[in-house]
Write a protein that holds these residues in place. Structure first.
Motif, PDB file in Angstrom:
ATOM      1  N   GLY A  13      -1.008   4.481   5.861  1.00 10.34           N
ATOM      2  CA  GLY A  13      -0.783   3.028   5.399  1.00 10.34           C
ATOM      3  C   GLY A  13      -1.242   2.129   6.452  1.00 10.34           C
ATOM      4  N   GLN A  14      -0.670   1.847   7.599  1.00 12.89           N
ATOM      5  CA  GLN A  14      -0.713   0.872   8.387  1.00 12.89           C
ATOM      6  C   GLN A  14      -2.128   0.873   8.866  1.00 12.89           C
ATOM      7  N   LYS A  15      -2.795   1.853   9.016  1.00 13.91           N
ATOM      8  CA  LYS A  15      -4.190   1.960   9.170  1.00 13.91           C
ATOM      9  C   LYS A  15      -5.070   1.228   8.174  1.00 13.91           C
ATOM     10  N   GLU A  72       0.978  -1.162   0.116  1.00 11.67           N
ATOM     11  CA  GLU A  72       0.084   0.057   0.111  1.00 11.67           C
ATOM     12  C   GLU A  72       0.930   1.152   0.094  1.00 11.67           C
ATOM     13  N   LEU A  73       0.703   2.055  -0.917  1.00 15.34           N
ATOM     14  CA  LEU A  73       1.516   3.442  -1.016  1.00 15.34           C
ATOM     15  C   LEU A  73       1.138   4.669  -0.685  1.00 15.34           C
ATOM     16  N   LYS A  98       1.851 -10.932   9.029  1.00 15.65           N
ATOM     17  CA  LYS A  98       0.540 -11.375   9.292  1.00 15.65           C
ATOM     18  C   LYS A  98      -0.348 -10.163   9.428  1.00 15.65           C
ATOM     19  N   LEU A  99      -1.576 -10.125   8.839  1.00 12.62           N
ATOM     20  CA  LEU A  99      -2.620  -9.187   8.904  1.00 12.62           C
ATOM     21  C   LEU A  99      -3.520  -9.671  10.048  1.00 12.62           C
ATOM     22  N   ALA A 100      -3.746  -9.101  11.083  1.00  8.58           N
ATOM     23  CA  ALA A 100      -4.363  -9.505  12.121  1.00  8.58           C
ATOM     24  C   ALA A 100      -5.532  -8.630  12.497  1.00  8.58           C
ATOM     25  N   GLY A 101      -5.835  -7.707  11.726  1.00  5.44           N
ATOM     26  CA  GLY A 101      -7.017  -6.726  12.121  1.00  5.44           C
ATOM     27  C   GLY A 101      -6.308  -5.675  12.717  1.00  5.44           C
ATOM     28  N   LYS A 102      -6.857  -5.191  13.721  1.00  2.00           N
ATOM     29  CA  LYS A 102      -6.426  -4.040  14.644  1.00  2.00           C
ATOM     30  C   LYS A 102      -5.077  -4.293  15.224  1.00  2.00           C
ATOM     31  N   SER A 103      -5.097  -5.590  15.691  1.00  2.00           N
ATOM     32  CA  SER A 103      -3.885  -6.275  16.188  1.00  2.00           C
ATOM     33  C   SER A 103      -2.519  -6.279  15.373  1.00  2.00           C
ATOM     34  N   THR A 104      -2.706  -6.048  14.024  1.00  3.92           N
ATOM     35  CA  THR A 104      -1.296  -6.152  13.282  1.00  3.92           C
ATOM     36  C   THR A 104      -0.264  -5.286  13.662  1.00  3.92           C
ATOM     37  N   PHE A 105       0.862  -5.917  13.653  1.00  8.61           N
ATOM     38  CA  PHE A 105       2.143  -5.367  14.143  1.00  8.61           C
ATOM     39  C   PHE A 105       3.062  -5.082  13.003  1.00  8.61           C
ATOM     40  N   PHE A 106       3.426  -3.905  12.710  1.00 12.85           N
ATOM     41  CA  PHE A 106       4.184  -3.600  11.995  1.00 12.85           C
ATOM     42  C   PHE A 106       5.661  -3.358  12.076  1.00 12.85           C
TER      43      PHE A 106
END
Length: 1021
Positions: free
Chosen positions: A195-197, A181-182, A231-239
């Motif tokens: 982007g993270q959001k 996502e850019l 790993k995409l985990a909704g609001k818990s996704t850690f970048f």
């Protein structure tokens, strides 16, 4: 017309770097000099990707069908023919392949299939051809060129919402390996936030393309920064950041103004090249856990930029410069060194010389290194590292532990490529090994500063060089020279030293010497960058110090003279190890830990704490004090203790396992359980202990320099699944000051370098000083080393050493200070020469001879401190009459200096025992000075304080509520509250007569708490 600065322009810039063209050029139907042709070579001014179109993407199977089938039909026609023979139509067998692919990816993940292939009926389909090695055949090189890399913009990935699109997806042979996502800060959108959001809340993680394991990485990119997650985990996704770093901190350096380019351009210019992506897939990305574990319970590791960068630079330098070099890698604690070491070890196995002129090259098709030996100073890490490397290994049975010479020999004979050992077991090397000098080794050392001191490293170097086989043709002189050469860093080994906290000797031994004579690390990932990037937490953000206040009461009438400085030190040690002192501190620890960590359910109720004590005795006493207090509180949780060996305390012998009730090997695993919340240690677990649930630390030990950084860094591990944040961390320090800790961390916060090399000329001065004392004759030194290196019986050595020791101890009639001076200088000579011998560019035989002679002589030199008995008398002369604590700094944020640190080399001046005159004071004066320094708050004399304490205690006992609400109350919590209320009542009535004390209690919470503790002890007796 103005410049395009929106997201579309960024998409087009990336696409053009990858493919040589972009959608905008295609739509305008403009001829492009870089336009892709089918016959074009895969490398050029762009990366040779094919330009993909959204319509070619199959959202159900998350595949670019055009290139998926094109790859299989071009490279594996025979395998497809097998499947088509048993199918009614092309659509049927294609559907069968796609459905099988989908099931296997859901079960094992894409990484497994890219490496292992896809089995369908009697066909085995290769989904990616690996990048060729230097030794690979022409056929392997051609196969790699058949891989089809492609990029597609605005990919409509959702089956439920067909209008949703991801900005950019990258494919290999039609299989998506990365989504992007850019964002563009010039239009008010950033990767860090927007982007993270978008990935967290605006993208459906249940769609096939975004399911865990389907893609290797998901990235958010703007013109300045890059972040990634596996790993995409909704609001818990850690970048995690995927940035280069800038000015020793977070971010990226500016692009070159001459050539143009965004700060983040390295991503598509370097990282996304075909060879780079193939290298990442084959040698970096790993899926932990076992194949039988559910995929969503496993963790997918994609390298961060600094990890990828250091491994590639190490491998490239070795390939270009050959064997026999040293490398210092300064990477912050908690920054993923275990993975970096694992990746380095695996790629060093397959490092080939760039040409036959490279030192150590045996052939263009033979690896430079026969084996990689991973050495760790930490027993805990030994198992952790072995597990990590074994998980990563695609080829089984090439790893072996080696703790004895026979195990190393067997491992090499069996073709083991990676051998793991601990420095404690490493002195095996000389015994039982024939001659390893024809072998080449890559020695990867974890936490180099502690691993590379003393005789263990001496043995290691000797083993990696010529073995000490008996050779009758060599005289003693030759054997000494041979030993000297073998003790140097061998030409048949390269050393790769990883540490977060390089000392001056480590920098000099492993660092790169600069033109100005200074030494710098080969690669740097600073603590500052790690904290700013959020990869580790700032352990100094909430730092509270307590200053101890003591009252020492003399218990004898005599007033002898004592050495003031030594007496003060002994007095403090006496007070700090006293059980009364430990009991008070234990209460303070629990008064913080229970309400602020346990009851607040930090880290989802899993937060833990560590208590660091001065030694094993105090650790055991702390454990007892804490468990007694917890017992009174109904045992809300359990405590674990960790120490090595046996220890007798108060007449009873203890071991770690006897106190905990389980084996020493199980301590780490047991402490991870929710029922155990506090860990009490002395030295064990201060380094190499990785427990992300640690949030609180209670320090009652002198911490300085490297140990301070390593110990406090136990808290810095991030735990995104538990929501661990910097504000969750807390350190309560009973012993050190804020300045102590700041000074320790400043050295390693940014970059560490050594100002210049150690001046070895100090060895000339030391030898001259030692020779002048007459303790040994030079012919004795010569005879000793002749016997020693000719493997003479030890009985031949003893008389020589004993003769010199007798001169020192008796016949020369040396003064005690002269003896101390000689022994200190002898130790200094052995230490400096032992460290410098491996890196000195020349050999001085007399130094080597004296080194070995002194190593055997020093243990027999007897030095008596004339003050020892007096100082011990001091402890019998005083009583601990009261103890209090005053909070000096509360939740203090320690700001570290951002300048690079330059260490000075080892002290080049010979040291000895002669120095400043000692200051002798009478006992009363020492006690007065001590109390003035540590107990300044209350002006009453010790006797007045004692009387006041007893009067207040009597008043508390006489209070009408004392018996019912306190003495006979079984409820611990209510009992404490009742005592505090009674204490307040009593002091309110006494405030007129005790105004100074009343004001102190009102203004100083710590003083009040300490007084209440003391009074409770009095009334409970």
């Amino acid at each position: 017309m103005v410049s395009q600065t929106n997201e579309q322009a960024l998409e087009a810039a990336i696409e053009k770097q990858l493919t040589g063209t972009c959608l905008e050029e295609q739509k305008a139907d403009k001829p492009s000099e870089n336009k892709i042709e089918e016959s074009q070579l895969p490398f050029g001014p762009h990366h040779g990707y094919e330009l993909g179109y959204p319509k070619e993407f199959n959202a159900r199977f998350a595949v670019d069908e055009t290139r998926f089938w094109k790859f299989l039909e071009t490279t594996q026609e025979k395998e497809l023919a097998r499947l088509s023979r048993n199918s009614k139509s092309e659509e049927e067998w294609q559907r069968k392949i796609l459905e099988r692919l989908d099931r296997m990816i859901k079960k094992y993940g894409l990484l497994h299939l890219l490496k292992k292939g896809l089995g369908v009926d009697d066909a085995l389909l290769t989904l990616m051809y690996p990048a060729p090695l230097a030794s690979s055949s022409e056929r392997v090189k051609q196969r790699f060129k058949h891989n089809i890399f492609s990029s597609t913009r605005q990919v409509h990935y959702s089956l439920d919402n067909p209008m949703e699109a991801i900005d950019l997806v990258l494919f290999i042979n039609g299989l998506a390996f990365a989504t992007l996502e850019l964002k563009n800060p010039w239009t008010g959108q950033t990767a860090r936030y927007h982007g993270q959001k978008q990935y967290r809340t605006g993208r459906d993680k249940n769609q096939p393309l975004l399911q865990f394991g389907r893609c290797l990485v998901h990235m958010v990119v703007d013109t300045d920064e890059v972040y990634m997650t596996t790993k995409l985990a909704g609001k818990s996704t850690f970048f995690l950041p995927f940035n280069k770093g800038h000015n020793l901190g977070a971010g990226n350096p500016p692009g070159l103004s001459e050539t143009g380019g965004h700060k983040s351009a390295y991503l598509w210019e370097e990282v996304f090249s075909k060879e780079s992506i193939a290298n990442i897939i084959e040698h970096f990305v790993r899926l932990d856990g076992k194949a039988k574990d559910p995929l969503n319970k496993r963790t997918l590791f994609f390298p961060r930029y600094h990890q990828m960068d250091v491994v590639r630079k190490l491998v490239n330098h070795a390939a270009c410069n050959g064997v026999g070099h040293t490398y210092l890698i300064q990477h912050s604690a908690g920054s993923g060194k275990s993975n970096s070491i694992t990746w380095a070890a695996y790629q060093l196995i397959e490092t080939y010389p760039e040409n036959m002129g490279v030192p150590g090259a045996k052939g263009m098709e033979q690896p430079l290194f026969d084996s990689v030996i991973v050495v760790t100073d930490r027993r805990l890490l030994d198992r952790q590292l072995r597990e990590t490397i074994r998980e990563f290994s695609e080829v089984k049975n090439i790893i072996a532990p080696a703790y004895k010479s026979v195990e190393l020999k067997n491992a090499l004979e069996q073709g083991k490529k990676i051998i793991i050992t601990t420095i404690q077991k490493f002195p095996f090397i000389i015994d039982g090994i024939s001659d390893l000098s024809d072998k080449h080794f890559a020695v990867v050392i974890d936490e180099a500063h502690s691993s590379q001191s003393g005789s263990a490293h001496d043995n290691m170097n000797r083993a990696m060089g010529s073995a000490n086989n008996d050779d009758e043709s060599l005289d003693a002189q030759d054997k000494i020279l041979k030993a000297m050469v073998s003790r140097k860093m061998r030409g048949n080994a390269s050393y790769f030293a990883f540490t977060a906290t390089p000392k001056n000797t480590t920098l000099e031994k492993f660092g790169i010497q600069q033109p100005d004579g200074s030494f710098k690390p080969f690669h740097l990932y600073s603590m500052k960058q790690a904290i700013e990037e959020g990869f580790i937490l700032d352990v100094l953000a909430n730092y509270t110090t307590y200053k101890s206040y003591y009252e020492i009461q003399k218990s004898i009438e005599e007033n002898p003279l004592f050495d003031s400085q030594k007496a003060q030190k002994k007095l403090r040690a006496y007070v700090e190890r006293h059980q009364q002192t430990i009991n008070i501190k234990a209460e303070i620890i629990l008064e913080h830990f229970i309400p602020h960590v346990v009851n607040q359910k930090k880290l989802k109720g899993k937060a833990k704490g560590m208590v660091i004590t001065q030694n094993i005795v105090t650790a055991i006493r702390y454990y007892k004090a804490i468990t007694r207090l917890l017992d009174k509180k109904g045992n809300p949780f359990k405590v674990v203790i960790a120490f090595t060996g046996n220890k007798e305390v108060d007449g009873f012998e203890y071991t770690e396992s006897s106190i905990n009730g389980f084996s020493e090997n199980a301590t780490r695993e047991q402490f991870n359980k929710d029922e155990y919340r506090l860990l009490v240690v002395a030295n064990k677990y201060l380094t190499g202990f990785d427990q992300p649930k640690l949030t609180a630390m209670y320090v009652d030990k002198k911490l300085q320099n490297v140990l301070a950084v390593q110990a406090l860094s136990r808290l810095n591990r991030s735990a995104p699944k538990l929501g661990k944040k910097t504000e969750d961390l807390f350190i309560l320090d009973f012993f050190n000051t804020v300045d102590d800790i700041k000074n320790a961390f400043d050295d390693f916060y940014t970059a560490t370098s050594l100002s210049c090399a150690t001046d070895v000329n100090v060895l000339h001065e030391l030898k001259e000083s030692l020779d002048d004392e007459g303790v040994y004759e030079w012919h004795e030194v010569e005879k000793f080393v002749e016997y020693y290196f000719c493997n003479a019986d030890a009985r031949m050595l003893s008389p020589i050493i004993d003769t010199a020791a007798a001169r020192f101890n008796t016949s020369l009639e040396l003064e005690d200070m002269d003896k101390a001076d000689f022994k200190i200088k002898a130790k200094q000579f052995v230490k400096i020469y032992g460290q410098m011998a491996s890196i000195m560019p020349y050999e001085i035989v007399i130094w080597e001879k004296l080194f070995w002679f002194l190593k055997f002589l020093i243990p027999k030199l007897i030095v008596i401190d004339p003050n020892v008995d007096q100082i011990d008398e001091l402890l019998d002369s005083v009583d601990l009459s009261s103890y209090g604590l005053q909070r000096v700094k509360l939740n203090h944020r320690i700001r570290l200096d951002e300048d690079e640190t330059e260490l000075t080399p080892q002290n080049p001046n010979p040291r000895g025992a002669h120095g400043e005159d000692e200051d002798y004071d009478p006992l009363d004066e020492i006690i007065r000075n001590f109390n003035e320094h540590w107990f300044q708050g209350w002006s009453a004399t010790p006797e007045e304080q004692r009387v006041k304490f007893l009067n207040i205690a009597d008043s508390i006992k006489a209070h009408p509520d004392f018996a019912e609400k306190y003495k006979n109350n079984q409820d611990t919590r209510n009992r404490l509250l009742a005592f505090q209320k009674i204490f307040e009542d009593v002091m309110l009535k006494k405030r007129r007569n005790e105004l100074e004390l009343y004001k102190l209690l009102a203004s100083d919470v710590a003083f009040k708490a300490a007084m209440q503790h003391s009074l409770q002890h009095i009334v409970d007796r």
